[in-house]
Design a protein around this motif. Structure first.
Motif, PDB file in Angstrom:
ATOM      1  N   UNK A 280      -1.020 -36.587  23.058  1.00  7.63           N
ATOM      2  CA  UNK A 280      -1.365 -36.951  21.680  1.00  7.63           C
ATOM      3  C   UNK A 280      -2.834 -36.691  21.384  1.00  7.63           C
ATOM      4  N   UNK A 281      -3.082 -36.164  20.192  1.00 12.03           N
ATOM      5  CA  UNK A 281      -4.454 -35.967  19.729  1.00 12.03           C
ATOM      6  C   UNK A 281      -4.651 -36.792  18.472  1.00 12.03           C
TER       7      UNK A 281
ATOM      8  N   UNK B 216      -7.335 -41.433  12.044  1.00  7.10           N
ATOM      9  CA  UNK B 216      -7.306 -40.356  13.014  1.00  7.10           C
ATOM     10  C   UNK B 216      -8.054 -40.761  14.277  1.00  7.10           C
ATOM     11  N   UNK B 217      -8.526 -39.763  15.019  1.00  9.55           N
ATOM     12  CA  UNK B 217      -9.113 -39.966  16.337  1.00  9.55           C
ATOM     13  C   UNK B 217     -10.196 -41.026  16.339  1.00  9.55           C
TER      14      UNK B 217
ATOM     15  N   UNK C 253      -8.914 -44.677  16.015  1.00 10.29           N
ATOM     16  CA  UNK C 253      -8.153 -45.140  17.180  1.00 10.29           C
ATOM     17  C   UNK C 253      -9.060 -45.314  18.397  1.00 10.29           C
ATOM     18  N   UNK C 254     -10.018 -44.414  18.582  1.00  4.28           N
ATOM     19  CA  UNK C 254     -10.962 -44.538  19.698  1.00  4.28           C
ATOM     20  C   UNK C 254     -11.764 -45.831  19.604  1.00  4.28           C
ATOM     21  N   UNK C 255     -12.280 -46.129  18.419  1.00  6.11           N
ATOM     22  CA  UNK C 255     -13.094 -47.338  18.253  1.00  6.11           C
ATOM     23  C   UNK C 255     -12.262 -48.596  18.443  1.00  6.11           C
ATOM     24  N   UNK C 256     -11.032 -48.594  17.937  1.00  4.68           N
ATOM     25  CA  UNK C 256     -10.138 -49.734  18.171  1.00  4.68           C
ATOM     26  C   UNK C 256      -9.914 -49.952  19.660  1.00  4.68           C
TER      27      UNK C 256
ATOM     28  N   UNK D 264      -0.225 -31.790   6.246  1.00  2.00           N
ATOM     29  CA  UNK D 264      -0.687 -32.905   7.062  1.00  2.00           C
ATOM     30  C   UNK D 264      -0.794 -34.152   6.192  1.00  2.00           C
ATOM     31  N   UNK D 265      -1.157 -35.269   6.807  1.00  2.00           N
ATOM     32  CA  UNK D 265      -1.290 -36.515   6.061  1.00  2.00           C
ATOM     33  C   UNK D 265      -2.594 -36.575   5.282  1.00  2.00           C
ATOM     34  N   UNK D 266      -3.525 -35.695   5.565  1.00  2.00           N
ATOM     35  CA  UNK D 266      -4.856 -35.738   4.971  1.00  2.00           C
ATOM     36  C   UNK D 266      -4.964 -34.761   3.799  1.00  2.00           C
ATOM     37  N   UNK D 267      -6.100 -34.783   3.074  1.00  2.00           N
ATOM     38  CA  UNK D 267      -6.275 -33.841   1.962  1.00  2.00           C
ATOM     39  C   UNK D 267      -6.090 -32.389   2.407  1.00  2.00           C
TER      40      UNK D 267
END
Length: 289
Positions: free
Chosen positions: A68-69, A220-221, A224-227, A138-141
């Motif tokens: 997963x990325x 996004x990344x 999730x990284x900070x969480x 994608x889910x983003x703009x």
């Protein structure tokens, strides 16, 4: 005119005219022939040589594993849907799934890493310079109209902060297409704001130690990284760009309840205005943790 200006930027050259050249050049690379497993997290997105190599080897029996990325795997849009169709195993950053191909691991980008905090500013806000010409699903703009919505949300959020907080915010931008559509608008509206330009040499979370609060603008990344590192972070995003699979919604709903995810720009700015001096109480509250 639209097609003439857009097609060269969105149509893969390797698909049209470069495929055979890349295929021949694979013989010059010191890559293994008939490996048992090919394991990737990122190169299957943008590395055309790797894509063609992987395709040829999997046709010969090699297993293809994907890690997963970022937010990939939390939704069923083009990237995640297609990834799970072509791989033999899909390893997540910890989330379990009903899909038998999916196996949970951990957040691979920061496993074993720690951040020693050295607070110098109150807030770092991260955003992406999304393309203003149509690109991948994608889910983003992904089109100019959506990028404008994203830009306006950022500008309106900063406008809603108290003046002293506007002076204490640093913006960190990631450029996906080399343009400054969003950055230029922010600079016009806020003359005293400072910017950090990132590259691939340093991960986003490595900037976080100097700030009381990190704000992410896409799920996004970075978020999730900070969480995963238990670093105070808030996600402020438009519902239009927030798409998660039904099986994961209950976890995201808990983040919404604890004021970690905001869809309302005004509520987000008000929350920060009121709590900036007591973030530790909010973040390390038992219910939040």
């Amino acid at each position: 005119k639209f097609i003439y200006n857009t097609l060269p930027e969105v149509f893969p050259k390797s698909y049209l005219e470069n495929f055979k050249l890349i295929e021949n050049n694979l013989n010059l690379l010191n890559w293994p022939e008939k490996p048992k497993i090919i394991f990737t997290s990122y190169d299957h997105y943008f590395n055309d040589a790797f894509k063609i190599y992987s395709m040829k080897e999997t046709f010969s029996g090699t297993k293809f594993f994907i890690l997963q990325h970022g937010h990939q795997g939390h939704n069923d849009l083009c990237g995640s849907f297609y990834e799970k169709k072509i791989c033999d195993r899909y390893f997540t950053w910890g989330n379990k799934s009903k899909d038998k191909k999916v196996l949970p691991l951990f957040c691979s980008t920061n496993i074993g890493k720690t951040i020693k905090r050295n607070i110098k500013k109150n807030i770092m806000l991260s955003y992406t310079e999304f393309p203003i010409k149509p690109w991948k699903q994608q889910a983003y703009p992904r089109v100019i109209d959506e990028t404008i919505i994203y830009k306006n949300d950022i500008v309106n959020f900063i406008s809603g902060l108290k003046k002293n907080l506007q002076d204490q915010i640093i913006l960190k931008s990631f450029h996906s297409d080399g343009k400054n559509f969003i950055t230029e608008q922010i600079k016009q509206n806020f003359k005293n704001i400072s910017f950090i330009i990132t590259d691939k040499k340093k991960r986003g979370y490595e900037f976080s130690n100097n700030f009381n609060l990190n704000i992410e603008t896409i799920n996004s990344t970075g978020f999730i990284e900070l969480l995963s590192m238990n670093i105070p972070v808030i996600l402020i995003t438009n519902k239009k760009f927030f798409i998660v699979k039904k099986e994961y919604k209950k976890y995201y709903n808990e983040l919404i309840k604890r004021n970690i995810i905001f869809f309302d720009i005004k509520k987000a700015s008000n929350f920060i205005n009121q709590n900036i001096n007591q973030l530790e109480n909010w973040w390390f509250d038992n219910l939040t943790q």
